[in-house]
Motif scaffolding. Structure first.
Motif, PDB file in Angstrom:
ATOM      1  N   THR A  35      99.866  52.094 101.139  1.00  0.00           N
ATOM      2  CA  THR A  35     100.331  52.478  99.821  1.00  0.00           C
ATOM      3  C   THR A  35     100.041  53.637  99.326  1.00  0.00           C
ATOM      4  OG1 THR A  35      99.974  50.845  97.919  1.00  0.00           O
ATOM      5  CG2 THR A  35     101.891  50.249  99.296  1.00  0.00           C
ATOM      6  N   GLY A  36      99.255  53.828  99.982  1.00  0.00           N
ATOM      7  CA  GLY A  36      98.118  55.161  99.789  1.00  0.00           C
ATOM      8  C   GLY A  36      96.662  55.013  99.677  1.00  0.00           C
ATOM      9  N   GLY A  37      96.155  56.026 100.228  1.00  0.00           N
ATOM     10  CA  GLY A  37      94.998  55.589  99.176  1.00  0.00           C
ATOM     11  C   GLY A  37      93.939  55.114 100.386  1.00  0.00           C
ATOM     12  N   GLY A  38      94.022  54.063 101.605  1.00  0.00           N
ATOM     13  CA  GLY A  38      94.005  53.664 102.018  1.00  0.00           C
ATOM     14  C   GLY A  38      93.822  52.393 101.588  1.00  0.00           C
ATOM     15  N   LYS A  39      94.307  51.534 101.016  1.00  0.00           N
ATOM     16  CA  LYS A  39      94.042  50.260 100.032  1.00  0.00           C
ATOM     17  C   LYS A  39      95.090  49.526 101.601  1.00  0.00           C
ATOM     18  CE  LYS A  39      94.650  47.498  96.366  1.00  0.00           C
ATOM     19  NZ  LYS A  39      94.608  46.766  95.184  1.00  0.00           N
ATOM     20  N   ASP A  43      99.778  43.641 106.009  1.00  0.00           N
ATOM     21  CA  ASP A  43      99.085  43.191 106.860  1.00  0.00           C
ATOM     22  C   ASP A  43      99.784  42.124 108.029  1.00  0.00           C
ATOM     23  OD1 ASP A  43      96.543  42.784 108.942  1.00  0.00           O
ATOM     24  OD2 ASP A  43      95.847  42.750 107.051  1.00  0.00           O
ATOM     25  N   PRO A  44      99.561  43.406 109.327  1.00  0.00           N
ATOM     26  CA  PRO A  44     100.858  42.584 110.318  1.00  0.00           C
ATOM     27  C   PRO A  44      99.568  41.592 111.075  1.00  0.00           C
ATOM     28  CG  PRO A  44      99.724  45.019 111.086  1.00  0.00           C
ATOM     29  CD  PRO A  44      99.517  44.587 109.490  1.00  0.00           C
ATOM     30  N   GLY A  45      98.592  41.526 110.587  1.00  0.00           N
ATOM     31  CA  GLY A  45      97.722  40.370 111.912  1.00  0.00           C
ATOM     32  C   GLY A  45      97.706  41.153 113.179  1.00  0.00           C
ATOM     33  N   THR A  46      97.505  40.544 113.790  1.00  0.00           N
ATOM     34  CA  THR A  46      97.818  40.328 115.583  1.00  0.00           C
ATOM     35  C   THR A  46      98.258  39.212 115.799  1.00  0.00           C
ATOM     36  OG1 THR A  46      95.412  39.675 115.794  1.00  0.00           O
ATOM     37  CG2 THR A  46      95.242  41.565 115.458  1.00  0.00           C
ATOM     38  N   PRO A  47      99.609  39.073 116.018  1.00  0.00           N
ATOM     39  CA  PRO A  47     100.385  38.148 116.790  1.00  0.00           C
ATOM     40  C   PRO A  47     100.373  38.753 118.345  1.00  0.00           C
ATOM     41  CG  PRO A  47     101.451  40.099 115.471  1.00  0.00           C
ATOM     42  CD  PRO A  47     100.176  40.170 115.313  1.00  0.00           C
ATOM     43  N   ARG A  82      94.074  37.226 105.179  1.00  0.00           N
ATOM     44  CA  ARG A  82      93.349  38.710 105.089  1.00  0.00           C
ATOM     45  C   ARG A  82      92.477  38.837 105.936  1.00  0.00           C
ATOM     46  NH1 ARG A  82      91.799  37.603  99.936  1.00  0.00           N
ATOM     47  NH2 ARG A  82      88.927  38.249 100.846  1.00  0.00           N
ATOM     48  N   GLU A  83      92.927  40.207 107.290  1.00  0.00           N
ATOM     49  CA  GLU A  83      91.402  40.862 108.038  1.00  0.00           C
ATOM     50  C   GLU A  83      90.473  40.582 107.381  1.00  0.00           C
ATOM     51  OE1 GLU A  83      92.300  40.822 110.952  1.00  0.00           O
ATOM     52  OE2 GLU A  83      94.384  40.729 110.746  1.00  0.00           O
ATOM     53  N   THR A  84      89.090  40.332 107.708  1.00  0.00           N
ATOM     54  CA  THR A  84      87.744  40.436 107.434  1.00  0.00           C
ATOM     55  C   THR A  84      87.482  41.810 105.949  1.00  0.00           C
ATOM     56  OG1 THR A  84      86.266  41.808 109.580  1.00  0.00           O
ATOM     57  CG2 THR A  84      87.312  38.861 108.542  1.00  0.00           C
ATOM     58  N   ASP A  85      88.371  42.692 106.496  1.00  0.00           N
ATOM     59  CA  ASP A  85      87.961  43.842 106.061  1.00  0.00           C
ATOM     60  C   ASP A  85      88.975  44.160 104.672  1.00  0.00           C
ATOM     61  OD1 ASP A  85      90.088  44.656 106.784  1.00  0.00           O
ATOM     62  OD2 ASP A  85      89.024  47.010 107.975  1.00  0.00           O
ATOM     63  N   ARG A  86      89.529  43.184 104.797  1.00  0.00           N
ATOM     64  CA  ARG A  86      90.624  43.637 103.297  1.00  0.00           C
ATOM     65  C   ARG A  86      90.566  42.696 101.990  1.00  0.00           C
ATOM     66  NH1 ARG A  86      96.789  40.771 103.285  1.00  0.00           N
ATOM     67  NH2 ARG A  86      97.112  41.982 100.948  1.00  0.00           N
ATOM     68  N   PRO A  87      89.465  43.923 101.012  1.00  0.00           N
ATOM     69  CA  PRO A  87      89.388  43.014  99.805  1.00  0.00           C
ATOM     70  C   PRO A  87      90.572  42.021  99.379  1.00  0.00           C
ATOM     71  CG  PRO A  87      89.169  44.745  99.693  1.00  0.00           C
ATOM     72  CD  PRO A  87      89.313  45.144 100.793  1.00  0.00           C
ATOM     73  N   GLY A  88      90.513  41.100  98.156  1.00  0.00           N
ATOM     74  CA  GLY A  88      91.009  40.164  97.773  1.00  0.00           C
ATOM     75  C   GLY A  88      90.817  40.629  96.282  1.00  0.00           C
ATOM     76  N   ALA A  89      91.466  39.194  95.325  1.00  0.00           N
ATOM     77  CA  ALA A  89      91.626  39.710  93.978  1.00  0.00           C
ATOM     78  C   ALA A  89      90.239  39.709  93.654  1.00  0.00           C
ATOM     79  CB  ALA A  89      92.451  38.709  93.366  1.00  0.00           C
ATOM     80  N   THR A  90      89.117  39.883  93.988  1.00  0.00           N
ATOM     81  CA  THR A  90      87.979  39.811  93.145  1.00  0.00           C
ATOM     82  C   THR A  90      87.121  41.234  93.803  1.00  0.00           C
ATOM     83  OG1 THR A  90      86.752  38.617  95.418  1.00  0.00           O
ATOM     84  CG2 THR A  90      87.021  37.751  93.989  1.00  0.00           C
ATOM     85  N   GLY A  91      87.940  41.755  94.766  1.00  0.00           N
ATOM     86  CA  GLY A  91      87.521  42.811  95.177  1.00  0.00           C
ATOM     87  C   GLY A  91      86.552  42.872  96.129  1.00  0.00           C
ATOM     88  N   ASP A  92      86.295  41.791  96.609  1.00  0.00           N
ATOM     89  CA  ASP A  92      85.693  41.447  97.749  1.00  0.00           C
ATOM     90  C   ASP A  92      86.354  41.330  98.717  1.00  0.00           C
ATOM     91  OD1 ASP A  92      83.368  42.288  96.368  1.00  0.00           O
ATOM     92  OD2 ASP A  92      82.557  40.366  95.534  1.00  0.00           O
ATOM     93  N   ALA A  93      85.766  41.286 100.087  1.00  0.00           N
ATOM     94  CA  ALA A  93      87.195  40.582 101.508  1.00  0.00           C
ATOM     95  C   ALA A  93      86.525  39.331 101.455  1.00  0.00           C
ATOM     96  CB  ALA A  93      86.289  42.045 102.870  1.00  0.00           C
ATOM     97  N   ARG A 151      89.792  36.289 110.515  1.00  0.00           N
ATOM     98  CA  ARG A 151      90.627  36.770 109.026  1.00  0.00           C
ATOM     99  C   ARG A 151      89.749  35.677 108.057  1.00  0.00           C
ATOM    100  NH1 ARG A 151      96.262  35.269 111.909  1.00  0.00           N
ATOM    101  NH2 ARG A 151      96.464  36.854 113.288  1.00  0.00           N
ATOM    102  N   THR A 152      89.893  35.473 107.298  1.00  0.00           N
ATOM    103  CA  THR A 152      89.988  34.682 105.569  1.00  0.00           C
ATOM    104  C   THR A 152      91.474  34.411 105.020  1.00  0.00           C
ATOM    105  OG1 THR A 152      89.467  36.731 104.032  1.00  0.00           O
ATOM    106  CG2 THR A 152      87.595  36.524 105.714  1.00  0.00           C
ATOM    107  N   VAL A 153      90.481  33.101 104.918  1.00  0.00           N
ATOM    108  CA  VAL A 153      92.003  32.509 103.939  1.00  0.00           C
ATOM    109  C   VAL A 153      91.482  32.202 102.834  1.00  0.00           C
ATOM    110  CG1 VAL A 153      94.162  30.627 103.550  1.00  0.00           C
ATOM    111  CG2 VAL A 153      93.387  32.189 105.841  1.00  0.00           C
ATOM    112  N   GLY A 154      92.232  32.658 101.384  1.00  0.00           N
ATOM    113  CA  GLY A 154      91.468  32.515  99.964  1.00  0.00           C
ATOM    114  C   GLY A 154      90.452  32.997  99.712  1.00  0.00           C
ATOM    115  N   GLY A 155      89.622  33.020  98.914  1.00  0.00           N
ATOM    116  CA  GLY A 155      88.741  34.612  98.749  1.00  0.00           C
ATOM    117  C   GLY A 155      88.736  35.070  97.354  1.00  0.00           C
ATOM    118  N   ASN A 156      90.027  34.544  96.371  1.00  0.00           N
ATOM    119  CA  ASN A 156      90.792  35.445  95.289  1.00  0.00           C
ATOM    120  C   ASN A 156      90.182  33.998  94.114  1.00  0.00           C
ATOM    121  OD1 ASN A 156      92.446  37.549  96.524  1.00  0.00           O
ATOM    122  ND2 ASN A 156      93.535  35.486  97.538  1.00  0.00           N
TER     123      ASN A 156
END
Length: 864
Positions: A35-39, A43-47, A82-93, A151-156
């Motif tokens: 939505t702007g700012g590169g965040k 995430d469409p993934g790789t179907p 998430r993809e492994t470069d995408r941060p979660g709720a903690t700010g970390d991927a 990908r990761t699942v969770g980590g929030n």
């Protein structure tokens, strides 16, 4: 009515995607949206496959619904997969940092063979690594094979993080899980990757052909983590999937929206789950299934006949869509005992695996059980006004813990400042009803995190005192602070575990997912589970001598005779016959063998006694099933609380009846007098009150009867206060206290005053009464009946022509002495004290019945 969404060509969907703002590519060449700012937000993934027809993607929704979109973007739903470069709720991927050094464990190169939890795999335990500059820099090595983490699942923050690898065309979860709160690694589903501790796959070239296809996330979990999901079995035998985005997007709850977008936002072409509320229970169900279709455990159907059933709702062609109600075509909820605490099959009869509705259990043990619990509880959708999942939870915002709503509109009032800890969440809807009838909307509106209006404090305190014998001072009421008085503390005990469990104040297992039956967990449950699960009391009360409440609970929940915890959990064998028990249809059984029945019948005067009314029978059966399912025998709630006039008696823990009367409300034989036995064969059960008082035995006309000293006292004198000493909630009399009257007494079989049974020695009074009963039994079996009926004895009943209730086979007048003798024999035997409640009256009933049958002067021992 919601209009059915029609399929839209894939080309239209792709066009809509191209028109959406913020398209970019990650360094790994995988397309994402922001939505702007590169965040990265969407995430469409790789179907492998195109998405299901009609899905436009959440990015399109953001064009018109920007405020809601921005809030949703920060929810655990969108941040789950998430993809492994995408941060979660903690700010970390990647959140794994077991040693707390500030560098994640992959970059540290953690070898899990040093972790005791992975000891079964020895040197072949997973090894974590990081390769800078690689498209997939995070790696997990198992034996000779290194797998890329896609990908990761969770980590929030609240639970755990898992890691997905792509093998061929399918995705699989690697056998490592990082638990966030405990900061430790545990194995996750290792059987896919190991066989008897050794790696299954020796070469990266063979994994695709050797790995079990049914272990693929494409048939296990992806459908609930993605939006616009579809799946099929590839010609090579691999499961493949497609989706619009690899997150839980807008259309996961609102349904396909491409037609809605193409028609200028026509609201009839997209689903608002709130519109499903049509004033019927089915509407509540449909609305709650928006969430419940994924917050559930069980299995779906096969994908393309591949032999593996999905773990998500799937009817063989597609996933369950919001707005549908026929979940059964897509999914079978779990009835596995391993998923529940204290699971039982059909307590009212033989197990019926094909009818799981008769299964009972206390609470969820495993994760993803919220909808199953919700359905089974009082909030379940069986009334038009029942709440939905989103009545309490805000699917668009995680501004509050557990995505609890901060605003609730109910009955024309919009409540603000709502959260679960200050009770405003619950009272916003419960005010004006039941225990909360005295509360107004203004009272509830006045609740804050630091204070509450006096009426709120009063009703919560009285509710706690009436339902759980928990008197608290108004000054101590602090739900949002200390937690004292918080609704969810008792009604939403965390029994299920997603990541790692903790311990409650008493050392019991406390999960990390709140229960959603909204029922309390009775303390005895912790005695009956292994490991001991937390209960509604132990979350606050430690098991130690310094906590008076814990002492009382321990006494009540522990049977010193180890022959069944009768008060704390009425034995199932005593309860299952209630539906058709005896001449009163089980009313008397319900009124004493269940807490709910005791309150309904004895306290509130609602007897459910109409044997011709199916509703009354249903109510009685429900009380029994509830008692069995929850191990809810005779709890604090039965004895303590408001009296039948609705008042609290004087004292911190007021009784519903005066203590002199309370025990006798159930420990009595008022339902079966001698005339009942003669008329219908209704058996004697528990005449403790009558024997103690010396009344209602089968007295012979013209004879006189007297009582022992014990009859001057009520039950509590020995069974509760122990001859005036400290109160004990095990309700067991102590021999040591009997020595106040009986010097030198070493057991309850104290020395008798005479040889009453004529054995030639003067034994203990209980032994003497046992001998007297044996004489009476012999006289009964040796008597000749006027009708020629044959009397036999099969413990613990006399049988008349083979039937214990066949008294009609005797002549009520000619055989009166025999009928009276059988009644008295049962009466003294079923008292179960072996006569010491009132030995004088017990002896006289036995001896006089014997003489009535055998004739004057025939008693073989000393006559009392």
């Amino acid at each position: 009515m919601i209009r059915r969404i029609l399929p839209v060509a894939v080309s239209v969907v792709l066009l809509l995607m191209l028109l959406a703002p913020g398209c970019r590519r990650t360094t790994s060449g995988k397309e994402s949206w922001d939505t702007g700012g590169g965040k990265t937000v969407v995430d469409p993934g790789t179907p492998i496959l195109p998405p299901a027809d009609g899905f436009a993607g959440s990015a399109i929704c953001g064009d018109c619904h920007r405020e809601i979109f921005n809030e949703w973007a920060e929810t655990y739903h969108n941040l789950s997969t998430r993809e492994t470069d995408r941060p979660g709720a903690t700010g970390d991927a990647i959140v794994a940092d077991a040693d707390g050094n500030g560098t994640d464990d992959f970059k540290d190169g953690l070898d899990l063979s040093t972790d005791p939890d992975f000891a079964a795999f020895g040197a072949d335990a997973p090894k974590l690594s990081f390769t800078s500059g690689d498209d997939f820099p995070y790696k997990v090595t198992i034996g000779a094979v290194t797998y890329d983490v896609w990908r990761t699942v969770g980590g929030n923050g609240p639970w755990r993080q898992r890691y997905w690898a792509q093998v061929g065309l399918s995705f699989f979860t690697l056998p490592v899980q990082y638990n966030e709160k405990s900061a430790d690694w545990v194995p996750y589903d290792p059987d896919t990757w190991y066989d008897a501790g050794a790696p299954r796959f020796a070469s990266a070239d063979t994994v695709k052909d050797e790995i079990a296809p049914g272990a693929a996330n494409d048939v296990r979990c992806t459908a609930c983590h993605a939006t616009g999901f579809t799946a099929e079995l590839d010609a090579t035998g691999q499961y493949t999937s497609g989706y619009q985005e690899i997150t839980i997007g807008c259309e996961a709850c609102h349904g396909p929206s491409a037609e809605h977008v193409a028609n200028g936002g026509d609201t009839s072409l997209v689903l608002n789950p709130a519109d499903l509320l049509d004033g019927s229970p089915n509407g509540v169900l449909a609305a709650s299934l928006t969430c419940g279709r994924c917050h559930i455990r069980g299995h779906g159907n096969e994908v393309d006949g591949g032999g593996d059933v999905t773990l998500y709702p799937w009817n063989g062609a597609q996933t369950f869509r919001p707005g549908e109600t026929d979940l059964a075509s897509y999914f079978t909820p779990t009835t596995s005992a391993a998923d529940f605490w204290r699971h039982k099959d059909n307590p009212m009869g033989a197990p019926t695996p094909d009818d799981p509705s008769d299964d009972t259990w206390i609470a969820a043990l495993e994760a993803e059980m919220q909808f199953i619990e919700y359905i089974a509880g009082p909030h379940g959708p069986d009334k038009p006004y029942d709440p939905t999942c989103f009545s309490c939870h805000d699917p668009h915002s995680r501004a509050q813990r557990h995505q609890i709503r901060s605003r609730i509109q109910y009955d024309g009032t919009t409540f603000t400042g709502v959260n679960q800890d200050n009770n405003k969440l619950c009272l916003a809807c419960h005010h004006g009803h039941g225990d909360w009838a005295g509360l107004t909307a203004d009272d509830v509106q006045g609740i804050s995190d630091t204070s509450a209006p006096d009426p709120v404090v009063t009703v919560v305190r009285e509710h706690m005192q009436d339902r759980a014998a928990m008197p608290i001072d108004a000054a101590n009421y602090n739900p949002a602070g200390t937690g004292l008085g918080r609704c969810t503390s008792c009604h939403m005990v965390a029994t299920a575990t997603s990541a790692s469990a903790d311990e409650d104040a008493a050392g019991h297992l406390l999960g990390d997912i709140h229960g959603h039956t909204f029922k309390t967990v009775i303390p005895v449950v912790s005695k009956l589970t292994n490991p001991a699960v937390a209960n509604s009391c132990s979350v606050c009360h430690p098991t130690e001598a310094a906590d008076p409440a814990a002492i009382v609970i321990e006494e009540w929940a522990t049977d010193p005779d180890a022959d069944g915890i009768f008060h704390a959990s009425a034995p199932e064998s005593y309860m299952t016959g209630v539906a058709n028990a005896g001449r009163d249809g089980g009313v008397a059984c319900v009124a004493c063998h269940t807490t709910d029945g005791f309150l309904a019948v004895q306290v509130n005067g609602t007897d459910h006694h109409d044997l011709t009314d199916p509703a009354d029978e249903t109510t009685r059966i429900a009380m029994v099933k509830e008692g069995i399912a929850r191990e809810k025998g005779i709890t604090c709630e039965a004895c303590h609380g408001r009296d039948p006039d609705g008042n609290f008696a004087v004292g911190a823990n007021p009784l519903r009846f005066p203590k002199e009367e309370l025990c006798g409300k159930c420990h009595n034989n008022q339902t079966t007098l001698l005339e009942d036995y003669v008329a219908t064969g209704e058996i004697v059960r528990h005449p403790q009150r009558e024997l103690l008082a010396g009344v209602d035995g089968g007295e012979v006309t013209g004879e006189t009867y007297s009582n022992a000293y014990h009859s001057r006292h009520s039950c509590d004198w020995c069974h509760f206060t122990s001859m005036g000493g400290d109160a004990k909630h095990d309700f067991m009399p102590k021999v040591s206290h009997c020595t106040n009257c009986h010097a030198g007494m070493i057991d309850f079989d104290r020395g008798a005053r005479a040889d009453y049974d004529g054995s030639g020695t003067t034994d203990g009074i209980q032994t003497e009464i046992d001998g007297c009963l044996a004489h009476l039994q012999e006289a009964i079996l040796g008597a000749t009946t006027s009708t020629g009926a044959v009397i036999t004895y099969v413990a613990p009943y006399f049988l008349i022509d083979g039937d214990r209730s066949n008294t009609s086979a005797l002549d009520a007048t000619a055989d009166a002495a025999i009928l009276r003798a059988m009644f008295n024999y049962n009466w003294v035997s079923f008292d179960a004290s072996r006569g010491i409640h009132n030995p004088e009256y017990a002896l006289q009933l036995i001896q006089k019945s014997y003489v009535e049958i055998k004739g004057p002067g025939t008693w073989p021992g000393t006559v009392r």
